[in-house]
Design an enzyme around this catalytic site. Structure first.
Site, PDB file in Angstrom:
ATOM      1  CG  HIS A 238      42.258  21.319 -36.883  1.00 50.50           C
ATOM      2  ND1 HIS A 238      41.006  21.059 -37.405  1.00 50.50           N
ATOM      3  CD2 HIS A 238      42.502  20.337 -35.975  1.00 50.50           C
ATOM      4  CE1 HIS A 238      40.498  19.974 -36.818  1.00 50.50           C
ATOM      5  NE2 HIS A 238      41.393  19.518 -35.953  1.00 50.50           N
ATOM      6  CG  LEU A 239      47.479  22.921 -41.788  1.00 56.88           C
ATOM      7  CD1 LEU A 239      48.310  22.606 -43.028  1.00 56.88           C
ATOM      8  CD2 LEU A 239      48.394  23.178 -40.602  1.00 56.88           C
ATOM      9  NE  ARG A 240      42.037  26.350 -36.382  1.00 59.01           N
ATOM     10  CZ  ARG A 240      41.376  25.332 -35.833  1.00 59.01           C
ATOM     11  NH1 ARG A 240      40.590  24.565 -36.578  1.00 59.01           N
ATOM     12  NH2 ARG A 240      41.486  25.081 -34.548  1.00 59.01           N
TER      13      ARG A 240
ATOM     14  CG  ASN B 163      37.728  21.770 -38.466  1.00 54.97           C
ATOM     15  OD1 ASN B 163      38.828  21.707 -39.008  1.00 54.97           O
ATOM     16  ND2 ASN B 163      37.598  21.886 -37.159  1.00 54.97           N
TER      17      ASN B 163
ATOM     18  CG  ASP C 166      38.566  16.305 -36.624  1.00 53.71           C
ATOM     19  OD1 ASP C 166      38.264  15.585 -35.669  1.00 53.71           O
ATOM     20  OD2 ASP C 166      39.373  17.250 -36.533  1.00 53.71           O
TER      21      ASP C 166
ATOM     22  CG  HIS D 258      35.474  14.268 -33.772  1.00 48.83           C
ATOM     23  ND1 HIS D 258      36.303  15.316 -33.472  1.00 48.83           N
ATOM     24  CD2 HIS D 258      34.562  14.226 -32.769  1.00 48.83           C
ATOM     25  CE1 HIS D 258      35.920  15.885 -32.326  1.00 48.83           C
ATOM     26  NE2 HIS D 258      34.857  15.238 -31.888  1.00 48.83           N
TER      27      HIS D 258
ATOM     28  CG  ASP E  40      43.117  17.304 -32.745  1.00 50.86           C
ATOM     29  OD1 ASP E  40      42.807  18.054 -33.700  1.00 50.86           O
ATOM     30  OD2 ASP E  40      42.310  16.997 -31.848  1.00 50.86           O
TER      31      ASP E  40
HETATM   32  O1  DOR Z   1      40.124  20.226 -29.748  1.00 51.82           O
HETATM   33  C1  DOR Z   1      39.739  20.174 -30.908  1.00 51.82           C
HETATM   34  N1  DOR Z   1      39.892  21.216 -31.742  1.00 51.82           N
HETATM   35  N2  DOR Z   1      39.137  19.062 -31.345  1.00 51.82           N
HETATM   36  C2  DOR Z   1      38.555  19.008 -32.562  1.00 51.82           C
HETATM   37  O2  DOR Z   1      38.027  17.978 -32.904  1.00 51.82           O
HETATM   38  C3  DOR Z   1      38.525  20.189 -33.432  1.00 51.82           C
HETATM   39  C4  DOR Z   1      39.652  21.082 -33.127  1.00 51.82           C
HETATM   40  C5  DOR Z   1      39.550  22.440 -33.771  1.00 51.82           C
HETATM   41  O3  DOR Z   1      39.226  22.514 -34.951  1.00 51.82           O
HETATM   42  O4  DOR Z   1      39.845  23.429 -33.100  1.00 51.82           O
END
Ligand code: DOR
Length: 428
Positions: free
Chosen positions: A63-65, A95, A152, A179, A305
């Site tokens: 997740h690079l946000r 996401n 996800d 997921h 993750d």
């Molecule tokens: O722990 C998690 N964090 N599981 C996920 O599926 C999403 C992720 C997040 O985007 O923070």
């Protein structure tokens, strides 16, 4: 212009085997591999004495946000963390805010990726807004090179939507990644349902929340003939389901995250929300099953993750904090130390296994042979280091391994021949 570079004195470990060899890189491409290559005049020499030289690692799940959550991470900080962890390619989860669910957001991420410290490949969402109801325009994202699609952070709950998505993805030649989490069973949960959730008084998520969706999707793979990838599997039951699906000939692949083979729900006894993650930390029997699955080929890849969150969010009480933990800078060391597998097998799980799943094998994870792009990492297997959150490259600090001594560390990382990490220091 990168010019000439010699990686000297290491042991090359790649899909073709293990041998003592130097690697000469010219203009980003492997030009020669062999014992005792002498450095051409003016070439830069990187010392790999006592080290393993491997194809760069590939993370299927980070997740690079960006866009939208830059206080937690950016492509710049996240890709720097990745390079320090030995990665030359990372699949970025969709996401974000807005989510990566159409061509214009894919283009935005690709633009940011152009200056990142490793290749960043955005995954696209399966459904619009990741809301689980209407399919996202996967074709227009696939046309921009997106190969993996996932909602996800959430599973696609509706079986009819998932069936159509699989049929659509098959036609496009792309892979859906699930997921696995049944929203009804997972509602209100913050920890694995078991002895620890009872003792701590934290509502738990049963293993079946994961296993039900996995079993449903295996049935949908059988129905549609589509290939599918399963994200962050965490339970003994899930490993068993994938094992029998593969034995039955289904075209499925699966990954596990380092925290699911190194930590258990017992960590939450401190009520420290740094140990809150989705899927949650499970029991020791699950940890052992995940390790066994990684060892016997049931699970094809280790994926981080990597899920950065701002400190103030993670300082909230356990039931209010967001789930997720950092992973990019610790995955390799944890895998080398905890799996007790031959190093060739660990690297297969971290590099060429995931490269094949992401469709990146032409650039990443391939053999370090003449003519191939020089995407590589040099690993000192005996380097000992302590995880210090404030020294990580990520913008966030939520590592569950703070203070832990790890063995094995990346010394150098090459991205198309450019040394982006030298002697454990990021170069940009
Ligand atoms: O722990 C998690 N964090 N599981 C996920 O599926 C999403 C992720 C997040 O985007 O923070």
């Amino acid at each position: 212009m990168i010019g000439e570079l010699l990686v000297q004195g290491g042991t090359v470990v790649d899909p073709t085997g293990t041998r003592r060899a130097d690697i000469l890189v010219v203009d980003g491409v492997v030009a020669a591999v062999g014992e005792a290559i002498s450095a051409p005049a003016g070439a830069r020499v990187l010392d790999a004495g006592g080290c393993l030289v491997a194809p760069g690692l590939v993370d299927l799940h980070a997740h690079l946000r960006q866009p939208g959550m830059e206080e937690a991470e950016t492509l710049e900080s996240g890709s720097r963390a990745a390079a320090l962890g030995g990665y030359t390619a990372v699949v970025a989860m969709p996401n974000t805010d807005p989510p990566v669910d159409c061509a214009s957001v894919v283009r935005d991420v690709l633009e940011l990726a152009a200056t990142a410290c490793c290749d960043v490949h955005p995954a696209g969402a399966i459904t619009q807004g990741r809301a689980g109801t209407r399919l996202a325009p996967m074709a227009e994202m696939a046309a921009l090179g997106v190969r993996l699609f996932t909602d996800d952070g959430a599973g696609v709950q509706d079986s009819g939507v998932m069936r159509r998505a699989l049929e659509y993805a098959s036609g496009l030649g792309v892979t859906l990644a699930q997921h696995c989490e049944d929203a009804g069973l997972a509602a209100g949960a913050h920890l694995h349902e078991g002895a620890w959730s009872s003792w701590l008084g934290i509502p738990g998520m049963p293993a079946e929340a994961e296993e039900l969706m996995l079993a449903r999707d295996l049935a949908l793979c059988r129905l549609t003939g589509a290939a599918m990838h399963f994200l962050h599997l965490s339970t003994a039951g899930s490993v068993a389901l994938v094992r029998s699906a593969k034995a039955g000939g289904l075209r499925v692949t699966a990954e596990a995250a380092p925290h699911h083979f190194t930590l258990t729900a017992a960590c939450a006894a401190s009520y420290d929300s740094v140990f809150k993650v989705n899927p949650p930390l499970r029991d020791d029997a699950d940890v052992q099953a995940v390790k066994a699955g990684l060892g016997d080929g049931t699970l094809d890849a280790i994926a981080t993750d990597h899920a950065p969150h701002p400190q103030e969010a993670k300082e909230a009480p356990f039931d209010q904090a967001p789930p997720g933990m950092l992973g990019l800078e610790t995955a390799l060391s944890l895998a080398l130390a905890e799996l007790q597998l031959p190093v060739e097998e660990v690297l297969a799980l971290l590099s060429w296994g995931p490269a094949a799943i992401a469709g990146l094998e032409h650039e990443h994870g391939g053999p370090l042979t003449e003519g191939r792009p020089a995407n590589a990492c040099v690993i000192d297997p005996s380097a000992s280091w302590v995880v210090e959150p404030e020294r990580l490259a990520s913008r966030s600090r939520n590592t569950p391994y703070a203070g832990r001594r790890l063995t094995g560390r990346v010394r150098h990382t090459l991205l198309r021949g450019e040394p982006v990490v030298v002697d454990g220091e990021a170069q940009r």
